[in-house]
Design a protein around this motif. Sequence first.
Motif, short mmCIF file in Angstrom:
data_model
loop_
_atom_site.label_atom_id
_atom_site.label_comp_id
_atom_site.label_asym_id
_atom_site.label_seq_id
_atom_site.Cartn_x
_atom_site.Cartn_y
_atom_site.Cartn_z
N ALA A 1 4.96 32.18 9.35
CA ALA A 1 5.78 31.46 9.94
C ALA A 1 7.29 31.26 9.12
CB ALA A 1 5.38 29.97 9.92
N SER A 2 8.43 30.66 9.75
CA SER A 2 9.74 30.91 9.07
C SER A 2 10.33 29.64 9.22
CB SER A 2 10.68 32.01 9.66
OG SER A 2 10.64 31.75 11.06
N GLU A 3 9.91 28.36 9.51
CA GLU A 3 10.61 27.03 9.54
C GLU A 3 11.17 26.94 8.14
OE1 GLU A 3 8.69 27.92 13.11
OE2 GLU A 3 7.84 27.71 10.96
N ALA A 4 12.68 26.11 8.27
CA ALA A 4 12.86 25.66 7.03
C ALA A 4 11.93 24.87 6.04
CB ALA A 4 14.37 25.15 7.32
N SER A 5 11.42 23.81 6.81
CA SER A 5 10.98 22.83 6.11
C SER A 5 9.58 23.56 5.35
CB SER A 5 10.07 21.79 6.92
OG SER A 5 9.14 22.35 8.03
N LEU A 6 9.05 24.94 5.83
CA LEU A 6 8.25 25.45 5.15
C LEU A 6 8.78 25.85 3.73
CD1 LEU A 6 6.34 27.34 7.77
CD2 LEU A 6 5.64 25.19 6.71
N GLY A 7 9.84 26.41 3.60
CA GLY A 7 10.46 26.73 2.33
C GLY A 7 10.55 25.78 1.42
N VAL A 8 10.92 24.44 1.69
CA VAL A 8 10.87 23.21 0.88
C VAL A 8 9.26 23.19 0.34
CG1 VAL A 8 11.21 20.79 0.55
CG2 VAL A 8 12.66 22.31 2.08
N LEU A 9 8.38 23.00 1.22
CA LEU A 9 6.89 22.78 0.83
C LEU A 9 6.58 23.84 -0.11
CD1 LEU A 9 4.27 21.80 1.59
CD2 LEU A 9 3.92 23.46 3.49
N HIS A 10 6.89 25.13 0.13
CA HIS A 10 6.39 26.13 -0.75
C HIS A 10 7.05 25.90 -2.06
CE1 HIS A 10 5.70 29.19 2.75
NE2 HIS A 10 4.76 28.23 2.60
N VAL B 1 14.12 15.47 5.95
CA VAL B 1 15.08 15.35 7.20
C VAL B 1 15.52 16.52 7.63
CG1 VAL B 1 17.04 14.02 8.05
CG2 VAL B 1 15.34 12.89 6.34
N GLY B 2 15.08 16.92 8.75
CA GLY B 2 15.78 18.33 9.15
C GLY B 2 16.77 18.28 10.35
N SER B 3 17.56 18.97 10.20
CA SER B 3 18.92 19.09 11.18
C SER B 3 18.38 19.14 12.46
CB SER B 3 19.80 20.05 10.91
OG SER B 3 19.52 21.67 10.83
N HIS B 4 17.48 20.22 12.93
CA HIS B 4 17.04 20.37 14.21
C HIS B 4 15.53 20.44 14.29
CE1 HIS B 4 21.05 22.13 14.18
NE2 HIS B 4 21.24 21.75 15.46
N LEU B 5 15.33 19.98 15.44
CA LEU B 5 13.64 19.91 15.79
C LEU B 5 12.98 21.27 15.37
CD1 LEU B 5 11.34 18.08 16.94
CD2 LEU B 5 11.97 19.07 19.08
N GLU B 6 11.86 21.24 14.93
CA GLU B 6 10.81 22.45 14.61
C GLU B 6 9.55 22.46 15.37
OE1 GLU B 6 12.06 23.49 9.89
OE2 GLU B 6 10.63 22.33 10.18
N PRO B 7 8.98 23.50 15.62
CA PRO B 7 7.70 23.18 16.18
C PRO B 7 6.70 22.12 15.72
CG PRO B 7 8.32 25.61 15.71
CD PRO B 7 9.28 24.83 15.00
N PRO B 8 6.31 21.48 16.50
CA PRO B 8 5.34 20.26 15.89
C PRO B 8 4.18 20.75 14.86
CG PRO B 8 5.61 20.13 18.49
CD PRO B 8 6.16 21.63 18.01
N SER B 9 3.54 22.01 15.05
CA SER B 9 2.58 22.53 14.28
C SER B 9 3.18 22.67 12.62
CB SER B 9 1.83 23.72 14.43
OG SER B 9 1.17 23.68 15.89
N THR B 10 4.44 22.59 12.57
CA THR B 10 5.21 22.72 11.40
C THR B 10 4.60 21.17 10.55
OG1 THR B 10 6.79 23.75 12.16
CG2 THR B 10 7.16 23.21 9.82
N VAL B 11 4.63 20.37 11.09
CA VAL B 11 4.34 19.09 10.41
C VAL B 11 2.84 19.09 10.18
CG1 VAL B 11 4.25 16.40 10.79
CG2 VAL B 11 6.00 17.81 11.99
N LEU B 12 1.87 19.81 11.08
CA LEU B 12 0.50 19.94 10.59
C LEU B 12 0.61 20.51 9.02
CD1 LEU B 12 -0.96 21.09 13.97
CD2 LEU B 12 -1.04 18.48 12.64
N ALA B 13 1.25 21.65 8.89
CA ALA B 13 1.16 22.34 7.67
C ALA B 13 1.72 21.70 6.57
CB ALA B 13 1.94 23.79 7.96
#
Length: 573
Positions: free
Chosen positions: A306-315, A332-344
């Motif tokens: 996966a490549s969502e921006a919030s995952l970079g912060v998580l890592h 706080v993300g600028s644009h909506l990401e896939p909902p499953s990102t929140v699960l991770a």
Amino acid sequence: MGMNEVQHGSADARSEVAVAYLALADGELGHAARHLGSAFAAEPELPEAHQALAELAAAAGGALAALEWFPTDEAYSGIVGCMAHLYAAAGFWDAAVDRLGAVIGAEPERGWAQVAWLARPDLAGLVSPEAVGRAVAAVTGGLPEGPAPAGLREAVGPFRALVAAVLERHPEHTALLTLASVLARRLGEPEAAVRWAEQALAVCQAEIAQDPSDLDRYVDVAEVYQRTGRPAEGLPWLDRVLDIDPAHPTAGPAVHALRHAAEGGGTEHLLALSDHLREYPDHGYAGHLLAELCDGVPWLGHVHPASEASLGVLHRILADPAAAPGSGIELVGSHLEPPSTVLAVRMGLPRSGIAYKCVPLPDPRLPQHEVGTRLWEFDGPAARPALDPPSRPAAELVRQVASVGWDAPGAAYDHAVRLSGLSLGDLLAVCVHPPLPRDSAQGAYLLGRQPELWVRAVQTFACLGIAHHHADEPWRASRRRAVLTDLLFGPEDWVNEAAGFALLATAWADPAAREEVGALLTDRMTAVGLAWQERDATILASLCRLVLGCPWVERGVREVAARMLAAVTRYET
């Protein structure tokens, strides 16, 4: 995932050694072993770690007895490195070299080969060429295709010296000669690579001259050409075998592997290998080659990253040793990401939340087509599961079956048959209520470093379980087809990708489903590709690879998929 371990510096290694000594003083050998594994993972060359390992062996009553304190199900580098050194101390040289090759292959740039026992002048006479060959295969698997940089060549140097010494003793061992040629090529030694390859060919051809009826030797010649970078020259040797025996158990699979190499990759010949294995299930060599060629390829051998921006912060937070266990973040993300990102994110940092400033257009919350299966409900940009959690037995079964990697799409499909007895409701619910990883070293790594891979693995195997639901129903009229299609075309989410892979794996297993599956995946990729021209669409690269996994799709469509994949990859990097 292999032997993944977060790298630390000398201070961390020395602190682990210190804790190991405290455990030894208290007679807690298992506790000491775990900390020594962490010390070796942090700094393989640390003298204090090697000394502490020797003292653990003494306390355990010998090196072999000490091995019992190292958990064999924890395949991270530090544990395997310790086992290599203990086997060497006990004089079990094949096992020692085998395991040392594994850790060198996992982390070739580090100092695993800088160990005194590997430089023993008599070691070449103590270890079998078969064990060295297995180690060479592991090491080359971790090296880049091109000539390795000087630092990496130096790190692997002692192992390469052992290989040369063993070949001096076994100059007619064709398998080791071939593997050594590949190793030399990757280490930037073209003269040695050519010399060992020609030596292997000479041995094989001499054996054929003595017994032209031994068809296996023709296959050996072909594979020497393939492994040393000249696959086209090996194909005529396989054709000679197949003219005599069209169902030869190794030549049949090998011809697909050589054509794959000669034509520069793709999936056409991988699918042919999979079809061959389905037709001849007793041809285990086909499965071996297929697993080798799918290894490391997203979707063919493991879940797509996966490549969502919030995952970079998580890592970054998970990798920070100062971060408190169970800490949380508010993103706080600028644009909506896939909902499953929140699960991770919440799996890795349970007390976390993500808010998004806007929903971009085209709206990713809207399904591409009308669907009858909903996993998510939206309140503005906020998503929540539309389903209650699955039953506890169902969640546990998925937890035990799900895997981040597999040998090939067909192998993942077959493995998921264990989920065929679960209800559709439970399989869908587990996609939005994933269980925690298994209690193992890999599970701890995933939870503590890359929880998104586990979420994607759970969703993938849940969808593969759906692909087996009421398998007696004809595909076109089946409930399993309808649900997977709904999931593919639903709101943009990782479940789209998981359902797409389940459809792909179904098509690899069932030729009758191929035409429709190719069309469905192409339709979804095209729609998301158009959206990507207006906004970010993080699932696009994955969808492109799924289409590329359908070699029966028109060449022009696959060319579009390849161009989009290249464009997305450039954008993400």
